[in-house]
Motif scaffolding. Structure first.
Motif, short mmCIF file in Angstrom:
data_model
loop_
_atom_site.label_atom_id
_atom_site.label_comp_id
_atom_site.label_asym_id
_atom_site.label_seq_id
_atom_site.Cartn_x
_atom_site.Cartn_y
_atom_site.Cartn_z
N THR A 39 -5.04 -4.31 -5.44
CA THR A 39 -5.15 -4.44 -3.89
C THR A 39 -6.64 -4.47 -3.51
OG1 THR A 39 -3.18 -3.19 -3.86
CG2 THR A 39 -4.58 -3.25 -1.84
N ASN A 43 -9.47 -1.63 1.28
CA ASN A 43 -8.24 -0.55 1.74
C ASN A 43 -8.77 0.55 1.45
OD1 ASN A 43 -6.55 -2.63 2.67
ND2 ASN A 43 -5.60 -3.03 0.75
N ARG A 528 -7.81 5.87 3.12
CA ARG A 528 -6.99 4.62 3.40
C ARG A 528 -7.33 3.96 4.76
NH1 ARG A 528 -4.23 2.44 -0.99
NH2 ARG A 528 -3.32 3.97 -2.26
N ASN A 530 -6.74 2.13 8.03
CA ASN A 530 -5.63 1.66 8.90
C ASN A 530 -5.60 0.04 8.88
OD1 ASN A 530 -4.44 0.79 11.50
ND2 ASN A 530 -4.27 3.14 11.73
N GLN A 531 -4.20 -0.23 8.35
CA GLN A 531 -3.98 -1.52 8.26
C GLN A 531 -3.87 -2.30 9.44
OE1 GLN A 531 -3.98 -3.17 5.11
NE2 GLN A 531 -5.10 -1.23 4.74
N LYS A 534 -7.42 -3.12 10.52
CA LYS A 534 -7.82 -4.20 9.48
C LYS A 534 -7.35 -5.55 10.02
CE LYS A 534 -8.11 -5.57 4.60
NZ LYS A 534 -7.49 -5.34 3.12
N GLU A 535 -5.91 -5.83 10.19
CA GLU A 535 -5.41 -7.15 10.66
C GLU A 535 -5.98 -7.54 11.82
OE1 GLU A 535 -2.71 -9.46 12.70
OE2 GLU A 535 -3.25 -7.40 13.29
#
Length: 867
Positions: A39, A43, A528, A530-531, A534-535
């Motif tokens: 990955t 991340n 981790r 935060n997705q 990030k997106e």
């Protein structure tokens, strides 16, 4: 088997154990990387300061070894003056160059390993430090403890948290180690200023100490704390030496040379930052170093002049000089005086805003125990051990460690972030306590182990041999063999053996608790990202205009000006570095708590209720895009409100009440929203997408205030859900005849239930939202992150309510509504030519009429009138 000499056996044992501790440190900290697999390593990167360090590394790799002391890629529209040094970035960049890392994933992977490596280096540093204070056994105990310390020390050296904190700990500890070696070697060394040969060894040690301090100083200007520790130690040591009639000239040589090295080096790299602050590299630092040097000389001269006087006069004279010096400084150099005082208050003090910063709030006893558990008991024993050693051996090294530990403990109590500094005194003092227990119990344990074992006697052939026999040897050979006498019972002290048993149990409990916590954190994947953020920021980097500021260029603050096409991105300060690193856009506020407070700060932007006032802030700050998230909307709202108004805080917007359960037996605290909350910019943007909202139902609540109920917060006695207008009418009626201590109010339990009409925002349009849905009440959904654009808006003449249906890039559908003002609508969404993923599915319509309008993109961007 050939028996190894004792010193070689010990060397192998110590080396082997240190290697095991180092491997343990690296393994647990690198475990998240092992679990990550293929990955994207981004991340696992921390979303605040670690991302900014990655930004600096990328910039340095493009200009190696150049370092940017000013960064226009953050804190728009003024840019950020960098207040920490280049050392940590140099180390990480050099590692990337050596490893051949060129792509962003490669750079991230290499850089994130540096903090774990620095944590591993703390193992031998702690060993040598404590060995110097006591012996190798205590040193091993300290090395073992530092390899297991959790809390902020572990978190800030974990793979993923790329920041200079672990470098601060490592290099400041190395400085303390070098300084105590210098004290130990110089104390008692005859130094004659007229004989250069006697100055050679102390001077070399002082230069080494100076370079050790300099390395730490080039990491962070807060290394000034250790200059203060040395100054306090020097003062106490001089008084102590004076009472014992010992010449302290060795401290003059050590301090003067040490801080002379640092002062000269300061002017070689000083970026020219103005002012007299200690949290930046300003002229205040060399002034402080010179004050330490001059003060050390003055202390020695006074001691020499008063060596035949009453011993008590010396501290009295020093106290008078300190008071007079502070008074003179206050009058002659007020900037320096307030810088000194302000620096102490900032480092050791507290204020209301610190409560909103997770790492700056004060420590609690419960948090201390949760983090360090049984290590605190070992540390307390170490304090007692250190005091006993100081009283018995009277060594300056012990005094320095005592002062250092006390200051670090107090600073950690004030600001939880300094747990990473606290870890070292914990390990050092704990190691001393373990070493004391071993040394005190060792004779008794040896006696118990060896009890009853025959003494070694010469071999028969040796006894009968005539070679080398003297009279004594012959006599001994003729005597019959004897068994060695058993150890005397006085060698076995149950108290010491019991102390060792307790210490071992405490050390084992500390190890198990600490390792369990670390494995839980590292084994769950560590940090981790935060997705949704990030997106959204990757989308922003690909779909919004470039700012005209080159991400990699090093700019000079004096000559830099922002290009005309540049702009700022408004969000809460937590997310500023993410905006810089991932989107390569320029935030208006950042995690240095810059751009947050004041008339034009982020707090004012998001808490202000008037769109006109918000637009004034956006215009002043050059804001074009606004990013919100659900945390700003709920969890972090109190922090924004506190920055906006420190005294009022969250009180005008939210209240908490104790609400009984259905049986009325127990009470639970509930957060209730008041009307002003829904009028804030953050609520209007994130909850309602800038659209007009008409209130529906609300809770009518009767309650007793805290004083009347004898509770910490008000206690609800009755609650009913009803239309908002009815709730307000009932509350007014109740309050007009309420008994003392009882009240009624109108509240909401959902962020989607306003308590009065919310007008539409006319200049802010949703342009992107992240995929995760976080709130839904059946009629509306809220996504985790939303991106808005600040636009002039197209003008439409008309009366009533205008509306347009929209669909977002996630497929969510909603209707934007706006009531006319003075016969005009100002609408932020275009129906044709829209470049974003949030699009109108039809034309604007005035409700209740057949009138429709098409709004082109240029009308929205240029503020044109459509009809």
């Amino acid at each position: 088997m050939i028996a190894l000499p004792e010193n070689k056996t010990r060397l192998l044992l110590v080396t082997g154990l240190l290697v095991i501790f180092i491997i343990m440190v690296l393994w647990i900290r690198l475990l998240p990387a092992e679990l990550l697999g293929v990955t994207d390593p981004l991340n696992l990167a921390g979303s605040d300061d670690p991302l900014y360090n990655l930004r600096q590394i990328e910039q340095m790799l493009a200009n190696f070894p150049g370092y940017a002391w000013f960064d226009p890629m953050t804190l728009y529209p003024v840019g950020q003056t960098i207040h920490w040094g280049p050392m940590f970035i140099w180390i990480c960049s050099a590692a990337c160059i050596l490893a051949g890392a060129t792509t962003r994933p490669e750079i991230i992977s290499v850089a994130l390993t540096i903090p774990p490596i620095m944590a591993a280096a703390m193992v031998p540093v702690s060993f040598f430090l404590v060995r110097k204070l006591m012996d190798w056994k205590a040193g091993l105990a300290a090395a073992f403890m530092i390899s297991l310390v959790s809390g902020q020390y572990f978190y800030r050296s974990l793979f993923g948290y790329l920041d200079h904190h672990i470098a601060e700990v490592l290099f400041s500890t190395i400085f303390i180690l070098v300084y105590i070696y210098a004290i130990a070697r110089s104390r008692g060394h005859v130094i004659d200023p007229r004989n250069p040969e006697t100055l050679k060894q102390p001077a070399i040690l002082a230069v080494i100490a100076g370079f050790a301090y300099l390395v730490g100083f080039l990491v962070m200007p807060t290394m000034i704390l250790f200059a203060m520790i040395i100054a306090i130690y020097t003062l106490v040591q001089f008084i102590w030496d004076h009472y014992r009639r010992i010449d302290s000239f060795y401290l003059v040589v050590l301090n003067v040379i040490l801080f002379a090295v640092v002062t000269v080096a300061f002017f070689l790299f000083w970026p020219g930052t103005p002012g007299m602050q200690f949290n930046f590299y300003t002229i205040a630092h060399p002034v402080a170093f010179i004050l330490v040097m001059v003060s050390t000389v003055i202390l020695w001269l006074i001691s020499r002049a008063m060596k035949d006087k009453n011993l008590h006069y010396y501290p009295a004279v020093i106290a008078g000089i300190i008071i007079a010096a502070l008074a003179i400084l206050f009058v002659a150099a007020p900037d320096l005086y307030f810088s000194l005082v302000g620096g102490l208050v900032e480092f050791f003090g507290q204020n209301a805003l610190y409560l909103t910063i997770q790492e700056a709030r004060s420590w609690t006893l419960a948090e201390a125990w949760t983090t360090f558990n049984y290590g605190l008991i070992l540390m307390a024993g170490g304090f007692a051990t250190l005091c006993w050693m100081l009283w018995k051996e009277k060594r300056g090294e012990h005094l320095l460690i005592l002062i250092w530990s006390l200051i670090i403990v107090f600073s950690t109590w004030q600001h939880i972030r300094y747990e990473y500094y606290f870890a070292v005194p914990l390990a050092v003092l704990g190691g001393l306590f373990v070493g004391l227990a071993i040394n005190k119990s060792e004779p008794g344990i040896r006696a118990l182990v060896k009890g009853g074992i025959p003494a070694k006697t010469p071999a028969p052939e040796a006894a009968s041999s005539g070679k080398g026999k003297g009279k004594g040897q012959k006599k001994a050979a003729e005597k019959p063999e004897k068994k060695a006498a058993k150890p005397s019972s006085k060698d076995v002290n149950p108290l010491y053996i019991g102390l060792l048993a307790v210490v071992i149990v405490l050390l084992a409990l500390f190890a198990v608790s600490s390792f369990g916590f670390e494995y839980q954190v590292a084994g769950s994947g560590g940090i981790r990202m935060n997705q949704d953020w990030k997106e959204s920021l990757q989308w922003m980097g690909e779909n919004t205009p470039a700012t005209g500021v080159d991400y990699y260029t090093i700019y000079d603050k004096a000559s830099f000006t922002y290009p005309p096409q540049s702009y700022g991105v408004m969000s809460w300060w937590d997310y500023g570095h993410m905006i810089t690193y991932i989107a390569m856009r320029i935030p208006n506020a950042n995690p240095f708590q810059a751009g947050v407070a004041g008339e034009y700060g982020a707090a004012s932007f998001f808490i202000t209720e008037s769109e006109q006032e918000v637009n004034r802030i956006a215009d002043h700050q050059g804001t074009r895009y606004v990013i919100t998230d659900i945390e700003m909307d709920i969890q972090k709202f109190w922090a924004m409100a506190t920055w906006y108004n420190t005294s009022a805080g969250v009180a005008p917007y939210q209240t908490s009440m104790l609400v009984p359960d259905s049986q009325g037996g127990t009470y639970s605290a509930f957060a209730l929203y008041e009307a002003p909350y829904f009028r804030t910019m953050i609520s209007r943007l994130h909850n309602f997408d800038g659209s007009m909202v008409v209130p529906g139902n609300a809770y009518y609540v009767e309650y007793r205030d805290a004083a009347s109920a004898g509770a910490p917060i008000p206690v609800a006695t009755n609650a009913q859900l009803m239309p908002v207008a009815d709730a307000y009418a009932m509350a007014d009626q109740y309050n007009s005849q309420a008994a003392p201590g009882t009240h009624a109010g109108v509240y909401a339990v959902s962020i989607l239930q306003p308590l009065d009409p919310i007008p539409a925002l006319r200049h802010y349009r949703l342009v992107h939202e992240s995929p995760s849905n976080v709130v839904s009440d059946g009629s509306a959904d809220i996504k985790y992150v939303k991106v808005f654009e600040y636009v002039p808006g197209a003008r439409i003449k008309g009366e009533g309510v205008i509306e347009v249906d929209l669909v977002t890039d996630t497929g969510r559908q909603f209707t934007y509504r706006q009531a006319s003002t003075d016969g005009e609508f100002v609408v932020p969404y275009s129906t044709t030519g829209n470049p974003y993923g949030v699009r109108a599915t039809g034309s604007y319509r005035i409700a209740g009429t057949g009138t429709r309008f098409e709004v082109p993109e240029e009308a929205v961007m240029q503020g044109l009138t459509v009809n």
